[in-house]
Design a protein around this motif. Structure first.
Motif, PDB file in Angstrom:
ATOM      1  N   ALA A  32       0.845  -1.191   0.000  1.00 43.86           N
ATOM      2  CA  ALA A  32       0.000   0.000   0.000  1.00 43.86           C
ATOM      3  C   ALA A  32       0.880   1.240   0.000  1.00 43.86           C
ATOM      4  N   ALA A  33       0.460   2.239  -0.761  1.00 40.69           N
ATOM      5  CA  ALA A  33       1.210   3.496  -0.812  1.00 40.69           C
ATOM      6  C   ALA A  33       1.118   4.192   0.535  1.00 40.69           C
ATOM      7  N   ALA A  34       2.187   4.890   0.874  1.00 34.60           N
ATOM      8  CA  ALA A  34       2.187   5.638   2.135  1.00 34.60           C
ATOM      9  C   ALA A  34       1.122   6.719   2.065  1.00 34.60           C
ATOM     10  N   PRO A  35       0.335   6.890   3.114  1.00 30.67           N
ATOM     11  CA  PRO A  35      -0.736   7.895   3.082  1.00 30.67           C
ATOM     12  C   PRO A  35      -0.157   9.297   2.952  1.00 30.67           C
ATOM     13  N   ALA A  36      -0.841  10.105   2.163  1.00 33.33           N
ATOM     14  CA  ALA A  36      -0.406  11.492   2.008  1.00 33.33           C
ATOM     15  C   ALA A  36      -0.628  12.223   3.328  1.00 33.33           C
ATOM     16  N   SER A  37       0.186  13.251   3.569  1.00 32.47           N
ATOM     17  CA  SER A  37       0.037  14.020   4.794  1.00 32.47           C
ATOM     18  C   SER A  37      -1.330  14.681   4.828  1.00 32.47           C
ATOM     19  N   ALA A  38      -1.982  14.584   5.981  1.00 31.01           N
ATOM     20  CA  ALA A  38      -3.281  15.231   6.137  1.00 31.01           C
ATOM     21  C   ALA A  38      -3.119  16.711   6.448  1.00 31.01           C
ATOM     22  N   CYS A  39      -1.893  17.116   6.699  1.00 32.20           N
ATOM     23  CA  CYS A  39      -1.619  18.512   7.051  1.00 32.20           C
ATOM     24  C   CYS A  39      -0.949  19.227   5.878  1.00 32.20           C
ATOM     25  N   GLU A  40      -1.345  20.468   5.640  1.00 29.62           N
ATOM     26  CA  GLU A  40      -0.833  21.210   4.493  1.00 29.62           C
ATOM     27  C   GLU A  40      -0.394  22.620   4.885  1.00 29.62           C
ATOM     28  N   LEU A  41       0.748  23.012   4.361  1.00 30.61           N
ATOM     29  CA  LEU A  41       1.219  24.399   4.449  1.00 30.61           C
ATOM     30  C   LEU A  41       1.263  24.930   3.029  1.00 30.61           C
ATOM     31  N   HIS A  42       0.397  25.892   2.723  1.00 28.31           N
ATOM     32  CA  HIS A  42       0.354  26.501   1.397  1.00 28.31           C
ATOM     33  C   HIS A  42       1.221  27.759   1.408  1.00 28.31           C
ATOM     34  N   VAL A  43       2.092  27.877   0.407  1.00 18.90           N
ATOM     35  CA  VAL A  43       3.069  28.970   0.369  1.00 18.90           C
ATOM     36  C   VAL A  43       2.935  29.749  -0.933  1.00 18.90           C
ATOM     37  N   TRP A  44       2.791  31.057  -0.818  1.00 23.97           N
ATOM     38  CA  TRP A  44       2.739  31.951  -1.965  1.00 23.97           C
ATOM     39  C   TRP A  44       4.003  32.811  -2.002  1.00 23.97           C
ATOM     40  N   PRO A  45       4.886  32.615  -2.973  1.00 20.31           N
ATOM     41  CA  PRO A  45       5.981  33.579  -3.158  1.00 20.31           C
ATOM     42  C   PRO A  45       5.376  34.871  -3.733  1.00 20.31           C
ATOM     43  N   THR A  46       6.188  35.837  -4.041  1.00 21.32           N
ATOM     44  CA  THR A  46       5.632  37.099  -4.534  1.00 21.32           C
ATOM     45  C   THR A  46       6.389  37.643  -5.737  1.00 21.32           C
ATOM     46  N   GLU A  47       5.681  38.408  -6.551  1.00 23.20           N
ATOM     47  CA  GLU A  47       6.286  39.170  -7.642  1.00 23.20           C
ATOM     48  C   GLU A  47       6.129  40.657  -7.386  1.00 23.20           C
ATOM     49  N   ASN A  48       5.824  41.028  -6.150  1.00 24.84           N
ATOM     50  CA  ASN A  48       5.611  42.424  -5.798  1.00 24.84           C
ATOM     51  C   ASN A  48       6.911  43.037  -5.291  1.00 24.84           C
ATOM     52  N   TYR A  49       7.673  43.634  -6.197  1.00 24.82           N
ATOM     53  CA  TYR A  49       8.976  44.230  -5.883  1.00 24.82           C
ATOM     54  C   TYR A  49       8.828  45.741  -5.764  1.00 24.82           C
ATOM     55  N   ILE A  50       9.394  46.303  -4.698  1.00 31.20           N
ATOM     56  CA  ILE A  50       9.274  47.736  -4.417  1.00 31.20           C
ATOM     57  C   ILE A  50      10.663  48.296  -4.154  1.00 31.20           C
TER      58      ILE A  50
END
Length: 242
Positions: A32-50
């Motif tokens: 059986a495949a290892a279960p995927a993590s039930a916990c998630e960290l979503h990360v947004w990099p940025t293109e907003n340069y000032i």
């Protein structure tokens, strides 16, 4: 709180393969495949340069003759252009991965999911549809709601909202990187929200000569990584007033 520009959710498609009925008895057992993590960290990099210069001769315009040397393409570039070249979204994620994003945020075991970069603020002014989408996302942030479609029972968001170069006569050059970090329970609104930015000094960026181009790139990336580590320490885990 700095407003956070938009992003696009990342999705995945799972394929299921069947075994013909007549072959099932002879087929070897498949672990059986290892279960995927039930916990998630979503990360947004940025293109907003000032970029801002607050010296006596304020105003960047074509910020620095060296930008032409560093560009190698016969076109004078601004500090914003150079930051975009040296510290694009893919580089931001690479630097955060070196640190260990989830570990730094004490989210060991969380699957890290990289989202589409938050856009340049100037693009919002030029694109009514993007601006409208951003307003909708901003409303979700203010309401404490998740900004992705994930329903993971343990879930967090790290949103990059700016990379800011500041040059001042009295304080020299510094790189600020800004984020919004939120944690969520299995259901309901954010249980923890932290935002803000910290700074680290720059000496080689933007490069003053061709020999300083590579050191300037490395320095900019290093300052970004240091910003993240210090911001997590000072803003996410220390009880500082906001």
């Amino acid at each position: 709180m700095s407003k956070v520009p938009l992003f696009g959710a990342v999705s995945a498609v799972a394929l299921m393969l069947g075994v013909p009925a007549q072959a099932q008895d002879a087929a070897p057992a498949v672990p059986a495949a290892a279960p995927a993590s039930a916990c998630e960290l979503h990360v947004w990099p940025t293109e907003n340069y000032i970029g801002i210069n607050t010296g006596l001769l304020s105003g960047f315009g074509l910020v620095g003759a060296v930008a032409d040397i560093a560009a190698h393409d016969g076109r004078v570039k601004t500090v914003k252009d150079l930051m975009r070249d040296y510290l694009g979204p893919d580089v931001q994620i690479a630097e955060l991965n070196k640190i260990g994003i989830a570990k730094a945020l004490k989210l060991d075991g969380y699957a890290v999911i990289v989202e589409e970069p938050t856009p340049f603020n100037e693009d919002l002014k030029k694109n009514p549809a993007l601006k409208a989408k951003w307003k909708a996302i901003d409303a979700r942030i203010k309401a404490g709601e998740r900004i992705s479609t994930s329903t993971a029972p343990c879930y967090a968001e790290l949103v990059g909202n700016m990379i800011f170069y500041h040059k001042a006569m009295m304080y020299g050059s510094n790189l600020f990187a800004g984020w919004v970090y939120r944690e969520f329970p299995a259901s309901g609104k954010a249980s923890k929200t932290k935002f803000g930015a910290v700074k680290n000094p720059l000496e080689d960026f933007p490069a003053k000569s061709a020999e300083k181009i590579e050191p300037a790139k490395l320095e900019l990336r290093d300052a970004y990584a240091k910003d993240f580590v210090e911001w997590v320490d000072k803003k996410v885990f220390k009880a500082t007033p906001e």
